[in-house]
Design an enzyme around this catalytic site. Structure first.
Site: not given
Ligand code: GRF
Length: 204
Positions: A94, A113
């Site tokens: 993030m 994404h």
């Molecule tokens: C996913 O939806 C990805 O596309 C976005 O953040 C989320 C991460 O989910 N960038 P996770 O931590 O892999 O379960």
């Protein structure tokens, strides 16, 4: 990149995409790609527990302990070099990146994404799309630059929003697509079957 592509995954949260990549690697579905490092900025994130259980080395850092993004990124870059990382896969990491990490991995750093970019960049993309009332959304895998979800698009898959569907159901279906698509794209990179020409990408 050919045999023995060494991959680092960056994540901040749950880690379902990390898990999907790990399982694909262990089942021989990443074209010789191997997950050798997790980079995480949140020590309490569940992805850290996933990595521990899987025996994957974790590089943990606390951004607040550094004056500038460039400072922690330089330390991460040094670890990536030591581990001879070929490919970086962001998966729910993030934070925006600076050229300290983006430049050495130009064309070798991916992000996933949960929308059809350039629609709905940034956080809570699924909620943004659902609230907007789109009929079709989806998943994008793209190269990483310094912007917010602005890099060259590598792969996309559409997901149709069903009539009356709630955001939790849509979220679950998008995550399923992510966990299938990301390993497929990483495999193509690991096998050297991706040709990037500016904003155009050909998968062979
Ligand atoms: C996913 O939806 C990805 O596309 C976005 O953040 C989320 C991460 O989910 N960038 P996770 O931590 O892999 O379960």
């Amino acid at each position: 990149m050919s045999q023995g592509c060494r991959i680092a995954v960056f994540a901040s949260g749950n880690g379902s995409n990390f898990q999907a990549l790990l399982e694909a690697s262990r089942e021989g579905r990443l074209g010789g790609g191997e997950i050798v490092l997790l980079v995480c900025d949140k020590p309490n994130a569940f992805v850290v527990e996933r990595a521990r259980q899987a025996g994957v080395e974790t590089y943990l850092f606390r951004p607040k302990e550094y004056a500038r993004r460039e400072d922690y990124e330089a330390e991460i870059a040094a670890r990536l070099t030591e581990l001879e990382i070929d490919l970086v896969a962001l998966a729910g990491y993030m934070r925006l990146l600076t050229p300290v990490l983006v430049s050495p991995y130009a064309g070798r750093m991916l992000n996933i994404h949960p929308s059809l970019l350039p629609a709905f960049p940034g956080t809570d993309a699924i909620g943004q799309a659902w609230n907007y009332g789109v009929k079709i959304t989806g998943v994008t895998v793209h190269l990483v630059d310094e912007g917010m979800d602005t890099g060259t698009i590598v792969a996309q898959e559409a997901v149709t929003v069903e009539p009356g569907e709630d955001v939790d159901s849509l979220t679950a279906r998008i995550h399923q697509v992510e966990q299938r698509l990301y390993p497929q794209v990483v495999k193509q990179f690991a096998e050297g079957r991706v040709r990037v020409n500016g904003r155009k990408v050909e998968l062979g």
